[in-house]
Design a protein around this motif. Structure first.
Motif, PDB file in Angstrom:
ATOM      1  N   LEU A  15       0.823  -1.219   0.000  1.00  0.00           N
ATOM      2  CA  LEU A  15       0.000   0.000   0.000  1.00  0.00           C
ATOM      3  C   LEU A  15       0.858   1.272   0.000  1.00  0.00           C
ATOM      4  CD1 LEU A  15      -2.839  -1.079   2.478  1.00  0.00           C
ATOM      5  CD2 LEU A  15      -2.884  -1.079  -0.031  1.00  0.00           C
ATOM      6  N   GLU A  51      -0.802   4.452  -0.955  1.00  0.00           N
ATOM      7  CA  GLU A  51      -1.518   5.221   0.066  1.00  0.00           C
ATOM      8  C   GLU A  51      -0.546   6.100   0.847  1.00  0.00           C
ATOM      9  OE1 GLU A  51      -4.821   5.369   0.426  1.00  0.00           O
ATOM     10  OE2 GLU A  51      -4.957   4.067  -1.337  1.00  0.00           O
ATOM     11  N   ILE A  80      -4.690   2.762   6.287  1.00  0.00           N
ATOM     12  CA  ILE A  80      -3.721   1.808   5.736  1.00  0.00           C
ATOM     13  C   ILE A  80      -3.684   0.548   6.592  1.00  0.00           C
ATOM     14  CG2 ILE A  80      -1.255   1.388   5.360  1.00  0.00           C
ATOM     15  CD1 ILE A  80      -1.026   4.348   4.520  1.00  0.00           C
ATOM     16  N   GLN A 114      -6.709  -1.570   6.053  1.00  0.00           N
ATOM     17  CA  GLN A 114      -6.658  -2.360   4.821  1.00  0.00           C
ATOM     18  C   GLN A 114      -5.754  -3.579   4.958  1.00  0.00           C
ATOM     19  OE1 GLN A 114      -6.507  -0.270   0.890  1.00  0.00           O
ATOM     20  NE2 GLN A 114      -6.331   1.577   2.150  1.00  0.00           N
ATOM     21  N   LEU A 129      -2.628  -5.837  -2.246  1.00  0.00           N
ATOM     22  CA  LEU A 129      -1.886  -5.060  -1.252  1.00  0.00           C
ATOM     23  C   LEU A 129      -0.465  -4.694  -1.666  1.00  0.00           C
ATOM     24  CD1 LEU A 129      -2.950  -7.038   1.966  1.00  0.00           C
ATOM     25  CD2 LEU A 129      -3.869  -4.840   1.159  1.00  0.00           C
TER      26      LEU A 129
END
Length: 544
Positions: free
Chosen positions: A259, A262, A348, A351, A537
């Motif tokens: 991620l 992000e 984050i 997730q 991911l």
């Protein structure tokens, strides 16, 4: 004066004087005198490994954790080439190491002889220096090697041990190990420019790299207080994990790993990037840096394409001093909305929580984190699981999570965990390995059994080289050459004397870890995971 001592004894005593406790390797006939010198010298021990590559990985981790050069040995030819993978790890992950190999005597070095290759040429690209041992200069050469290994960008030094000199007795004037040189400080005008750039910025961000781990604890604490006071977000390279706790309000995430797109939503808003102890070997600036001025604070010049990016100030010199000068800046503009950054960080982590009831890597890591004490050490192999660990694994201090990111070699985690446990026998240690990396260095588990080391080896079995498979899918290519096996497990309940426990779901995994951490010796916990969780991911772009 070292009076009437053999070269072998002088070598081992010099290593002991440096603080070396372990020499890792696979012996040869020419090594026998050195091994005997180790046997009769208190406080230093030879650790027989299954493969010289494992020996070098163990030496790399020893150097990284202790600050004393790790030492490994390999014989002629294949012994030396086997070492080279772990030596390269020390070179690009910046760990101090002394590499010892057999070497032909001078008059035979360029002859056609069994197992003979040019070790100096072999190790030259992956060491800071390569040299030969000489009779009458043993301490000088060993101490110089340690000094070079520990100076500047730390790394390995190779010393060839010419065959036939180990038994020679000589007198040698005793000397002390060389003192580490202090880095010069950055000039006053550079410091002033750094401070001025920070004062002008409204949205600065700090990027901490692997050499920031060497910042003195008091300076690190001052830095963390400074960023909190002035609302400055902090991102990390993967090997810098632990410098700032994930619960710190300014923690903004890890570059390059899961991620990272992000995380990029934060650093792409920056109008100034301050990179502290940042080593480009982990992740090139060009792959994530926003179009903003860059301040580099490090012991060497910043490596970046200055035609495309603005290297506004390169603060080269002792990092502690430079950081202290940075912290003198007051009355900073506060542009960041910290509530938004904290919300992004929490999103984050959300997730990265298990998204369904399947037994996947996120679930397994959550359970493992619960069972490994916060002071424990976890080593991770290279693979898709490492990208999750880099972003997800809560790391309360430096060197609590160990990985290779500059060199990025599969097969790292098992020998690294063994070295960590040898050096810190009272610290809980575990390793997380994918089934691909497991097959590369599984033989080193025999070392953990022989040394009676309570290490929990957590094997993520999905029969899949997930990172490569995902890259194939991104190119719309058929899945080819990435399947470890069609199905199945290790297929036994004992491996080299280490108990194997297989877990098919989270309940079995939890019970297996409880049993493994309570055991006296090494235990392999094989978790049969669904790898599809990785797909959404990992391998995200750090910037648009």
């Amino acid at each position: 004066m070292n009076q009437d001592k053999t070269v072998a004894v002088q070598v081992i005593q010099a290593l002991k004087e440096l603080g070396v406790q372990y020499v890792f390797g696979v012996p040869s006939g020419a090594w026998i005198d050195y091994m005997e010198a180790i046997r009769v010298t208190p406080g230093i021990e030879f650790i027989l490994t299954s493969h010289e590559g494992g020996a070098a990985f163990m030496a790399e981790t020893t150097g990284r954790l202790t600050g004393v050069p790790g030492v490994c040995f390999g014989t002629f030819g294949p012994g030396a080439t086997n070492l080279s993978t772990g030596v390269g790890c020390a070179y690009l992950d910046r760990s101090p190491m002394i590499v010892l190999t057999d070497e032909m005597p001078t008059d035979k070095r360029h002859r056609n002889i069994q197992m003979n290759i040019d070790h100096q040429a072999l190790f030259s690209p992956i060491t800071k220096q390569t040299t030969h041992l000489e009779v009458g200069k043993v301490q000088e050469i060993i101490f110089s090697a340690a000094h070079i290994a520990l100076t500047g960008k730390q790394g390995p030094v190779h010393i060839g041990l010419p065959q036939g000199i180990s038994h020679i007795k000589t007198d040698e004037i005793s000397q002390a190990p060389l003192a580490r040189l202090k880095q010069q400080r950055a000039s006053a005008d550079v410091i002033e420019r750094m401070q001025a750039l920070l004062k002008l910025s409204k949205f600065p961000i700090i990027a901490l790299g692997l050499r920031a781990k060497d910042i003195e604890i008091t300076v690190r604490d001052e830095l963390l207080n400074f960023v909190e006071k002035h609302n400055i977000p902090v991102v990390l390279t993967p090997m810098a994990k632990g410098i700032i706790d994930e619960s710190h309000p300014c923690y903004a995430g890890v570059l390059f790993h899961a991620l990272s797109n992000e995380v990029g939503k934060t650093h792409q808003q920056a109008d100034l990037v301050i990179a502290i102890g940042y080593d480009e070997v982990e992740f090139n600036f060009e792959q994530w840096l926003p179009k903003a001025p860059l301040i580099g604070i490090d012991i060497e010049a910043t490596d970046i394409d200055v035609n495309e990016y603005d290297l506004a100030c390169d603060v080269i010199g002792e990092i502690n001093f430079s950081v202290k000068q940075l912290l003198l800046v007051n009355d900073l503009k506060k542009g960041w909305q910290m509530e938004q950054l904290i919300a992004r960080k929490l999103a984050i982590f959300k997730q990265l929580q298990p998204q369904n009831n399947s037994f996947g890597p996120c679930t397994a890591l959550d359970i493992l984190r619960k069972h490994l004490p916060l002071n424990g050490i976890m080593t991770s192999d290279v693979g898709a699981h490492l990208h999750l660990i880099g972003q997800k694994w809560l790391t309360p201090d430096i060197n609590r999570q160990l990985m290779t990111n500059g060199w990025s070699s599969m097969g790292y985690a098992i020998p690294s965990a063994i070295a960590a446990k040898l050096n810190y026998p009272n610290t809980p240690v575990c390793a997380v390995i994918g089934d691909g990396g497991f097959l590369m260095t599984v033989g080193e588990i025999a070392v953990a059994v022989r040394e009676k080391l309570n290490i929990v080896f957590v094997l993520f079995t999905d029969n899949d080289l997930a990172l490569i498979r995902i890259k194939q899918e991104k190119k719309s290519n058929p899945i080819y050459g990435t399947q470890i096996r069609e199905q199945g497990t290790i297929g036994c309940d004992n491996l080299f004397g280490a108990k194997v426990i297989t877990a098919k779901d989270s309940i079995e995994f939890e019970l297996a870890l409880e049993q493994a951490f309570a055991s006296d010796g090494p235990v392999i916990v094989e978790a049969l995971l669904d790898p599809k969780e990785y797909d959404s991911l990992v391998l995200k772009a750090d910037k648009p």
